[in-house]
Scaffold this motif. Sequence first.
Motif, PDB file in Angstrom:
ATOM      1  N   SER A 119       0.824  -1.206   0.000  1.00 39.65           N
ATOM      2  CA  SER A 119       0.000   0.000   0.000  1.00 39.65           C
ATOM      3  C   SER A 119       0.862   1.261   0.000  1.00 39.65           C
ATOM      4  N   GLU A 120       1.886   1.283   0.830  1.00 39.56           N
ATOM      5  CA  GLU A 120       2.731   2.471   0.915  1.00 39.56           C
ATOM      6  C   GLU A 120       3.589   2.651  -0.337  1.00 39.56           C
ATOM      7  N   MET A 121       4.110   1.585  -0.894  1.00 37.92           N
ATOM      8  CA  MET A 121       4.902   1.693  -2.123  1.00 37.92           C
ATOM      9  C   MET A 121       4.049   2.169  -3.297  1.00 37.92           C
ATOM     10  N   GLY A 122       2.760   1.784  -3.296  1.00 40.91           N
ATOM     11  CA  GLY A 122       1.872   2.223  -4.370  1.00 40.91           C
ATOM     12  C   GLY A 122       1.553   3.705  -4.316  1.00 40.91           C
ATOM     13  N   LYS A 123       1.827   4.359  -3.188  1.00 42.67           N
ATOM     14  CA  LYS A 123       1.565   5.793  -3.071  1.00 42.67           C
ATOM     15  C   LYS A 123       2.751   6.638  -3.520  1.00 42.67           C
ATOM     16  N   LEU A 124       3.900   6.001  -3.759  1.00 36.54           N
ATOM     17  CA  LEU A 124       5.127   6.737  -4.069  1.00 36.54           C
ATOM     18  C   LEU A 124       5.597   6.417  -5.477  1.00 36.54           C
ATOM     19  N   GLU A 125       6.292   7.392  -6.070  1.00 35.23           N
ATOM     20  CA  GLU A 125       6.982   7.144  -7.318  1.00 35.23           C
ATOM     21  C   GLU A 125       8.344   6.502  -7.029  1.00 35.23           C
ATOM     22  N   LEU A 126       8.978   6.011  -8.096  1.00 37.27           N
ATOM     23  CA  LEU A 126      10.209   5.249  -7.901  1.00 37.27           C
ATOM     24  C   LEU A 126      11.279   6.067  -7.195  1.00 37.27           C
ATOM     25  N   ASP A 127      11.488   7.306  -7.629  1.00 36.28           N
ATOM     26  CA  ASP A 127      12.529   8.131  -7.007  1.00 36.28           C
ATOM     27  C   ASP A 127      12.225   8.410  -5.545  1.00 36.28           C
ATOM     28  N   GLN A 128      10.944   8.512  -5.194  1.00 42.61           N
ATOM     29  CA  GLN A 128      10.574   8.815  -3.815  1.00 42.61           C
ATOM     30  C   GLN A 128      10.810   7.633  -2.883  1.00 42.61           C
ATOM     31  N   THR A 129      10.776   6.411  -3.428  1.00 39.61           N
ATOM     32  CA  THR A 129      10.977   5.246  -2.565  1.00 39.61           C
ATOM     33  C   THR A 129      12.384   5.205  -1.975  1.00 39.61           C
ATOM     34  N   PHE A 130      13.345   5.868  -2.641  1.00 37.66           N
ATOM     35  CA  PHE A 130      14.716   5.871  -2.123  1.00 37.66           C
ATOM     36  C   PHE A 130      14.961   7.036  -1.174  1.00 37.66           C
ATOM     37  N   THR A 131      14.200   8.082  -1.283  1.00 37.76           N
ATOM     38  CA  THR A 131      14.419   9.276  -0.452  1.00 37.76           C
ATOM     39  C   THR A 131      13.458   9.382   0.721  1.00 37.76           C
ATOM     40  N   ALA A 132      12.317   8.694   0.630  1.00 32.70           N
ATOM     41  CA  ALA A 132      11.293   8.812   1.674  1.00 32.70           C
ATOM     42  C   ALA A 132      11.240   7.568   2.548  1.00 32.70           C
ATOM     43  N   ARG A 133      12.377   6.899   2.719  1.00 28.69           N
ATOM     44  CA  ARG A 133      12.405   5.659   3.491  1.00 28.69           C
ATOM     45  C   ARG A 133      11.993   5.899   4.951  1.00 28.69           C
ATOM     46  N   THR A 134      12.491   7.001   5.530  1.00 23.98           N
ATOM     47  CA  THR A 134      12.150   7.289   6.931  1.00 23.98           C
ATOM     48  C   THR A 134      10.666   7.536   7.102  1.00 23.98           C
ATOM     49  N   GLY A 152      -3.366  -7.663  21.247  1.00 26.96           N
ATOM     50  CA  GLY A 152      -2.506  -7.571  22.420  1.00 26.96           C
ATOM     51  C   GLY A 152      -1.032  -7.486  22.064  1.00 26.96           C
ATOM     52  N   VAL A 153      -0.726  -6.928  20.887  1.00 24.97           N
ATOM     53  CA  VAL A 153       0.643  -6.845  20.384  1.00 24.97           C
ATOM     54  C   VAL A 153       1.041  -5.378  20.247  1.00 24.97           C
ATOM     55  N   LYS A 154       2.299  -5.081  20.562  1.00 24.92           N
ATOM     56  CA  LYS A 154       2.848  -3.746  20.410  1.00 24.92           C
ATOM     57  C   LYS A 154       3.990  -3.802  19.397  1.00 24.92           C
ATOM     58  N   VAL A 155       3.823  -3.080  18.251  1.00 24.00           N
ATOM     59  CA  VAL A 155       4.875  -2.979  17.245  1.00 24.00           C
ATOM     60  C   VAL A 155       5.780  -1.807  17.634  1.00 24.00           C
ATOM     61  N   THR A 156       7.050  -2.083  17.899  1.00 21.89           N
ATOM     62  CA  THR A 156       7.965  -1.054  18.397  1.00 21.89           C
ATOM     63  C   THR A 156       8.791  -0.395  17.293  1.00 21.89           C
ATOM     64  N   ARG A 157       9.034  -1.134  16.192  1.00 27.38           N
ATOM     65  CA  ARG A 157       9.877  -0.554  15.138  1.00 27.38           C
ATOM     66  C   ARG A 157       9.683  -1.321  13.836  1.00 27.38           C
ATOM     67  N   VAL A 158       9.695  -0.573  12.721  1.00 23.45           N
ATOM     68  CA  VAL A 158       9.609  -1.160  11.387  1.00 23.45           C
ATOM     69  C   VAL A 158      10.700  -0.538  10.526  1.00 23.45           C
ATOM     70  N   GLU A 159      11.478  -1.381   9.840  1.00 21.52           N
ATOM     71  CA  GLU A 159      12.575  -0.886   9.003  1.00 21.52           C
ATOM     72  C   GLU A 159      12.515  -1.557   7.642  1.00 21.52           C
ATOM     73  N   LEU A 160      12.440  -0.737   6.580  1.00 22.47           N
ATOM     74  CA  LEU A 160      12.601  -1.261   5.226  1.00 22.47           C
ATOM     75  C   LEU A 160      14.085  -1.517   4.990  1.00 22.47           C
ATOM     76  N   ARG A 161      14.411  -2.723   4.559  1.00 19.20           N
ATOM     77  CA  ARG A 161      15.825  -3.052   4.373  1.00 19.20           C
ATOM     78  C   ARG A 161      16.292  -2.790   2.950  1.00 19.20           C
ATOM     79  N   ASN A 162      15.678  -3.432   2.000  1.00 18.12           N
ATOM     80  CA  ASN A 162      16.110  -3.328   0.609  1.00 18.12           C
ATOM     81  C   ASN A 162      14.922  -2.996  -0.280  1.00 18.12           C
ATOM     82  N   ILE A 163      15.135  -2.028  -1.159  1.00 18.21           N
ATOM     83  CA  ILE A 163      14.156  -1.699  -2.207  1.00 18.21           C
ATOM     84  C   ILE A 163      14.889  -1.865  -3.534  1.00 18.21           C
ATOM     85  N   THR A 164      14.546  -2.913  -4.247  1.00 15.05           N
ATOM     86  CA  THR A 164      15.303  -3.285  -5.442  1.00 15.05           C
ATOM     87  C   THR A 164      14.403  -3.237  -6.673  1.00 15.05           C
TER      88      THR A 164
END
Length: 331
Positions: A119-134, A152-164
């Motif tokens: 869903s989030e990748m579909g909102k961005l253009e290709l160039d934005q996927t490399f600059t808007a990682r944060t 009953g789950v708490k998500v503490t952190r999410v990190e995109l590793r590779n965008i290829t």
Amino acid sequence: MGQFFLLIILAFGGSALVGSVRIINEKNEALVESLGSFKKKLSPGLNFVVPFVDKVVYQATTREKVLDIPPQSCITKDNVAISADAVVYWRIMDMERAYYRIENLPLAMENLVLTQIRSEMGKLELDQTFTARTEVNETLLRELDIATDPWGVKVTRVELRNITPSKAVQDSMELQMAAERKKRASILTSEGERDSAINESKGKAEAQVLEAEAAKTAAILQAEAQQQATILKAKAEAEQEVLKAQATAKALDIIGGKIKTDPQAKEALQFLLAQHYLEMGKTIGSSESSKVMFMDPRSMISTLEGVRSVIGENPSSLNFELEKFDRHSAE
């Protein structure tokens, strides 16, 4: 026979006693069901349950866990196929809800993360996927934390590793980067040439200005020097004329005195006037702007006779005649 039954009772009682004891490690929790319904939650330490009635159905840690999301194919806003993977850090806050609200919690979270990434990748253009990682990481964290709260789950952190991107897209990007570098190099080269031309023209203009100022200063100094020279020359000539006039006046005084006291001085004066007249003609003839002067010997005799008559009638007028004669000689 009785001993046999006693052994059976002791064995059954021992197993029941052992089965009633549950030891839960630190940072772990366990859920106990009694006859198929939830009864209680076991905390870390020593716990007791009813043998053959209570059953530990779920045990898990409350420490933070890591969920590795495999690479997932996504389509960007500008219809470019890319592959993205991520890592999610999460922990169980409510063991009861984590077990009874969702079945296979890790798989559910993995599918939820994959859906959110698409869903989030579909909102961005290709160039934005490399600059808007944060920004994408923050959005995924916020959305996943809200979605997993009922479990009953708490998500503490999410990190995109590779965008290829795909191979074709990578080749296009490399060509684009090469063209962009050539463009920047051309721009820098043209800017350098422009700056060089500007500096060169400025240098020439400044040199011309300095040369003109130097010529102006030299002309002013030359004019001032000529003016000073003219003034000094005029002063020298004036002083020379004054000295000549003073010498002439002194000589005339001496001659006038001699004429009054010695009658024969008149003939000497006539001789001097004739000699002076001849020297004047010689001077005029030797000057750069030479003139042709015709001298009549009879005019010299008449001139001398005129001077004699003047002297004879009024000796005091000799000064005036000699001064006028000297002025004509100087001119």
